[in-house]
Design an enzyme around this catalytic site. Structure first.
Site, PDB file in Angstrom:
ATOM      1  N   ASN A  23      42.998 -29.366   1.610  1.00 38.82           N
ATOM      2  CA  ASN A  23      43.752 -30.124   2.605  1.00 38.82           C
ATOM      3  C   ASN A  23      44.942 -30.879   2.030  1.00 38.82           C
ATOM      4  O   ASN A  23      45.688 -31.524   2.770  1.00 38.82           O
ATOM      5  CB  ASN A  23      42.805 -31.066   3.372  1.00 38.82           C
ATOM      6  CG  ASN A  23      41.856 -30.264   4.260  1.00 38.82           C
ATOM      7  OD1 ASN A  23      42.090 -29.074   4.493  1.00 38.82           O
ATOM      8  ND2 ASN A  23      40.800 -30.901   4.733  1.00 38.82           N
ATOM      9  N   ARG A 125      40.200 -30.864  19.504  1.00 34.86           N
ATOM     10  CA  ARG A 125      41.274 -31.016  18.526  1.00 34.86           C
ATOM     11  C   ARG A 125      42.677 -30.854  19.113  1.00 34.86           C
ATOM     12  O   ARG A 125      43.433 -29.959  18.731  1.00 34.86           O
ATOM     13  CB  ARG A 125      41.057 -30.067  17.340  1.00 34.86           C
ATOM     14  CG  ARG A 125      39.697 -30.278  16.710  1.00 34.86           C
ATOM     15  CD  ARG A 125      39.481 -29.441  15.494  1.00 34.86           C
ATOM     16  NE  ARG A 125      40.215 -29.922  14.338  1.00 34.86           N
ATOM     17  CZ  ARG A 125      40.202 -29.312  13.157  1.00 34.86           C
ATOM     18  NH1 ARG A 125      39.525 -28.201  13.011  1.00 34.86           N
ATOM     19  NH2 ARG A 125      40.860 -29.795  12.147  1.00 34.86           N
ATOM     20  N   ASP A 310      34.025 -34.333   6.908  1.00 33.03           N
ATOM     21  CA  ASP A 310      33.898 -33.051   6.209  1.00 33.03           C
ATOM     22  C   ASP A 310      32.696 -32.992   5.264  1.00 33.03           C
ATOM     23  O   ASP A 310      32.430 -31.953   4.669  1.00 33.03           O
ATOM     24  CB  ASP A 310      35.187 -32.745   5.422  1.00 33.03           C
ATOM     25  CG  ASP A 310      36.350 -32.414   6.339  1.00 33.03           C
ATOM     26  OD1 ASP A 310      36.105 -32.141   7.533  1.00 33.03           O
ATOM     27  OD2 ASP A 310      37.500 -32.436   5.874  1.00 33.03           O
ATOM     28  N   ARG A 402      37.132 -19.816   3.524  1.00 35.71           N
ATOM     29  CA  ARG A 402      38.345 -20.494   3.986  1.00 35.71           C
ATOM     30  C   ARG A 402      38.622 -21.723   3.137  1.00 35.71           C
ATOM     31  O   ARG A 402      39.784 -22.082   2.940  1.00 35.71           O
ATOM     32  CB  ARG A 402      38.190 -20.930   5.447  1.00 35.71           C
ATOM     33  CG  ARG A 402      38.240 -19.780   6.422  1.00 35.71           C
ATOM     34  CD  ARG A 402      38.329 -20.299   7.819  1.00 35.71           C
ATOM     35  NE  ARG A 402      39.352 -21.345   7.893  1.00 35.71           N
ATOM     36  CZ  ARG A 402      39.504 -22.179   8.896  1.00 35.71           C
ATOM     37  NH1 ARG A 402      38.707 -22.121   9.931  1.00 35.71           N
ATOM     38  NH2 ARG A 402      40.463 -23.092   8.888  1.00 35.71           N
TER      39      ARG A 402
HETATM   40  N1  EPU Z   1      43.277 -36.119  17.462  1.00 38.15           N
HETATM   41  C1  EPU Z   1      43.821 -36.315  18.697  1.00 38.15           C
HETATM   42  N2  EPU Z   1      45.138 -35.974  18.906  1.00 38.15           N
HETATM   43  C2  EPU Z   1      45.917 -35.449  17.922  1.00 38.15           C
HETATM   44  C3  EPU Z   1      45.352 -35.242  16.644  1.00 38.15           C
HETATM   45  C4  EPU Z   1      44.040 -35.603  16.439  1.00 38.15           C
HETATM   46  O1  EPU Z   1      43.150 -36.776  19.610  1.00 38.15           O
HETATM   47  O2  EPU Z   1      47.086 -35.153  18.178  1.00 38.15           O
HETATM   48  C5  EPU Z   1      41.875 -36.480  17.202  1.00 38.15           C
HETATM   49  C6  EPU Z   1      41.030 -35.257  16.819  1.00 38.15           C
HETATM   50  O3  EPU Z   1      40.581 -34.559  17.950  1.00 38.15           O
HETATM   51  C7  EPU Z   1      39.917 -35.900  16.037  1.00 38.15           C
HETATM   52  C8  EPU Z   1      40.616 -37.066  15.314  1.00 38.15           C
HETATM   53  O4  EPU Z   1      41.813 -37.300  16.054  1.00 38.15           O
HETATM   54  O5  EPU Z   1      38.941 -36.415  16.898  1.00 38.15           O
HETATM   55  C9  EPU Z   1      40.976 -36.803  13.860  1.00 38.15           C
HETATM   56  O6  EPU Z   1      41.604 -35.533  13.735  1.00 38.15           O
HETATM   57  P1  EPU Z   1      42.735 -35.234  12.651  1.00 38.15           P
HETATM   58  O7  EPU Z   1      44.001 -34.933  13.349  1.00 38.15           O
HETATM   59  O8  EPU Z   1      42.749 -36.287  11.610  1.00 38.15           O
HETATM   60  O9  EPU Z   1      42.209 -33.865  12.026  1.00 38.15           O
HETATM   61  P2  EPU Z   1      43.117 -32.701  11.457  1.00 38.15           P
HETATM   62  O10 EPU Z   1      44.351 -33.272  10.888  1.00 38.15           O
HETATM   63  O11 EPU Z   1      43.226 -31.627  12.473  1.00 38.15           O
HETATM   64  C10 EPU Z   1      42.167 -32.781   9.019  1.00 38.15           C
HETATM   65  C11 EPU Z   1      41.476 -31.823   8.103  1.00 38.15           C
HETATM   66  C12 EPU Z   1      40.071 -31.549   8.607  1.00 38.15           C
HETATM   67  C13 EPU Z   1      39.308 -32.878   8.665  1.00 38.15           C
HETATM   68  C14 EPU Z   1      40.072 -33.880   9.544  1.00 38.15           C
HETATM   69  C15 EPU Z   1      39.459 -35.254   9.564  1.00 38.15           C
HETATM   70  C16 EPU Z   1      43.344 -30.540   7.267  1.00 38.15           C
HETATM   71  C17 EPU Z   1      44.057 -29.230   7.188  1.00 38.15           C
HETATM   72  N3  EPU Z   1      42.258 -30.591   8.042  1.00 38.15           N
HETATM   73  O12 EPU Z   1      42.194 -32.141  10.296  1.00 38.15           O
HETATM   74  O13 EPU Z   1      39.454 -30.690   7.654  1.00 38.15           O
HETATM   75  O14 EPU Z   1      38.027 -32.686   9.195  1.00 38.15           O
HETATM   76  O15 EPU Z   1      41.430 -34.006   9.069  1.00 38.15           O
HETATM   77  O16 EPU Z   1      39.362 -35.783   8.286  1.00 38.15           O
HETATM   78  O17 EPU Z   1      43.737 -31.491   6.607  1.00 38.15           O
HETATM   79  C18 EPU Z   1      37.913 -29.085   6.888  1.00 38.15           C
HETATM   80  O18 EPU Z   1      38.514 -29.093   5.793  1.00 38.15           O
HETATM   81  O19 EPU Z   1      36.798 -28.503   7.039  1.00 38.15           O
HETATM   82  C19 EPU Z   1      38.509 -29.768   8.033  1.00 38.15           C
HETATM   83  C20 EPU Z   1      38.130 -29.519   9.293  1.00 38.15           C
END
Ligand code: EPU
Length: 424
Positions: A23, A125, A310, A402
């Protein structure tokens, strides 16, 4: 499709180096879209997600090459003078992190057309926060035919105050990249504090971006006219390290992890100590020794520096064989308990109510054929298989591939009986 075949019941033991963080590698690769030239990224793990993003960047005109031999962890990315600002559905649907190209494309090319990622196995998400933030920088954003179509105003993006309603990791990263090339000053509040965000900020600063406060919840970015190519080393993967620590604890083992950063694993280390393990930093490496059987823990996931979502699935596998009842609460994603059902098929005693799981530890799990629907759930089944009696066959290993760099090889070098059976 490949499967993993495990014979459990043997404590993990030994020493191993942690790979680069998935990430952190993905946003740093996307940052190569911010300026033309030759970018170099070190400690890039060998993962399916890295290959997917490479394909997407290639579609935009970036030429990518991986080093060989001792330079196998190095990616060389050559970014063209103008990129094709489009991320098609076929590539985005296999990896949500593809949305990370939106910010850099908009900043550099003035427009972007990126497929909407849609829901996935762990929750809805949405990306509303990414879009709201880019709109605050002046972008005109439309949703049409399953795509986000974004256009910068004449003269380019401009700095603004961006208050996030929820801290979002990739949302913060997208805006960090976009604001680095915007006119004037951007202030992000309620920004994500994850070490991967901080690592991206470091990468951008090495390109000439002016960013302060990353790692905290207020980040300031003073836009610059142009950036220089990237030369950066990705941080070690705290989730891979955490998964190996939990696997050692679930098998009553002892491991030493080279490169793991205890300062980025504090919430997990606290829980492992609560479960009875000794965890120490010794000569720059992280050492864990577990009692024969761990004790129950109470875990509540939260954004960093809270307990990482995670790691929730893997800790559930540990709780399944611990002494006593554990309570595990998932607050980040609304649907991240799919592994509980598979763990139950291995004899785990788990009751899920809403976002809380009660796990009553059993002495032994029993090996079984299992299958997961996402990356970390697959890792939890591997941990359970290592702790179980008999043979476990984990199907759909592509989820694991992945995000883990040859996990079965690492586990085998720690004494686990695990082998990959290639699809025939
Ligand atoms: N959310 C919203 N609106 C948005 C964006 C997020 O409501 O526009 C909500 C999401 O639905 C969730 C929370 O905010 O409930 C946090 O989501 P976040 O956006 O932080 O997640 P992400 O950026 O999509 C990254 C990691 C994930 C990890 C999460 C949380 C990457 C590529 N992915 O995802 O990693 O679980 O942060 O720490 O950085 C994994 O590696 O297995 C993985 C899923």
């Amino acid at each position: 499709m490949d499967t993993l075949v495990l014979h459990g019941g043997r404590p993990l033991s030994g020493r191993i180096a942690v790979s680069g963080a998935k990430n952190a590698a993905l946003p740093a690769m996307a940052a190569a879209l911010l300026c033309p030239g030759e970018h170099r990224l070190r400690r890039v793990p060998r993962l399916a997600d890295v290959a997917t993003l490479s394909r997407l960047l290639a579609h935009m005109g970036v030429a990518i090459e991986r080093g060989s031999g001792r330079r196998g962890g190095e990616l060389r990315l050559v970014s063209p003078a103008a990129c094709r600002p489009e991320a098609p559905y076929d590539l985005v649907k296999t990896m949500r992190a593809s949305v990370l190209v939106l910010g850099p494309l908009l900043a550099r090319q003035g427009r972007a057309r990126v497929s909407l990622p849609g829901g996935c196995a762990i929750g809805a998400r949405p990306i509303d926060q990414h879009l709201k933030a880019l709109a605050a920088l002046g972008a005109d954003i439309r949703l049409a035919h399953g795509y986000v179509e974004a256009e910068a105003p004449p003269g380019g993006l401009r700095g603004a105050h961006v208050p996030f309603d929820v801290p979002t990791v990739t949302g913060t990263e997208n805006v960090l990249m976009a604001a680095s090339l915007a006119r004037g000053r951007t202030v992000l509040t309620n920004a994500a504090r994850e070490p991967e965000v901080e690592d991206l900020a470091r990468a951008l600063i090495s390109m000439g971006a002016r960013i302060s406060g990353a790692g905290g919840d207020v980040i300031e970015i003073e836009g610059v006219e142009g950036l220089n190519p990237l030369a950066h080393e990705v941080i070690p993967d705290r989730i891979e390290a955490g998964t190996l620590l939990v696997a050692a604890a679930a098998t009553g083992g002892e491991v030493t992890l080279d490169g793991a950063r205890p300062d980025q694993l504090e919430a997990l280390i606290d829980k492992l100590r609560e479960a009875g393990s000794r965890v120490e930093e010794i000569d720059g490496a992280l050492w864990l020794r577990s009692p024969a059987r761990a004790s129950a823990v109470a875990v509540r996931t939260a954004p960093y520096p809270g307990f990482p979502t995670d790691m929730q699935a893997q800790v559930m596998a540990l709780a399944a064989v611990a002494e006593g009842s554990s309570v595990i609460e998932e607050t980040v994603f609304e649907n991240r308990f799919m592994h509980a059902l598979e763990l139950r098929r291995m004899g785990a005693d788990i009751t899920v109510t809403g976002r809380t799981a009660i796990v009553r530890g059993v002495r032994k799990l029993s090996g079984a054929p299992v299958m997961a629907t996402d990356l970390r759930a697959s890792a939890s089944l591997v941990v359970a298989g290592l702790a179980a009696e008999g043979r476990t066959v984990v199907q759909r290993v592509y989820h694991l591939d992945r995000g883990y760099d040859r996990l079965e090889r690492k586990l085998r070098s720690l004494g686990a009986r695990i082998r990959r059976v290639a699809a025939g």
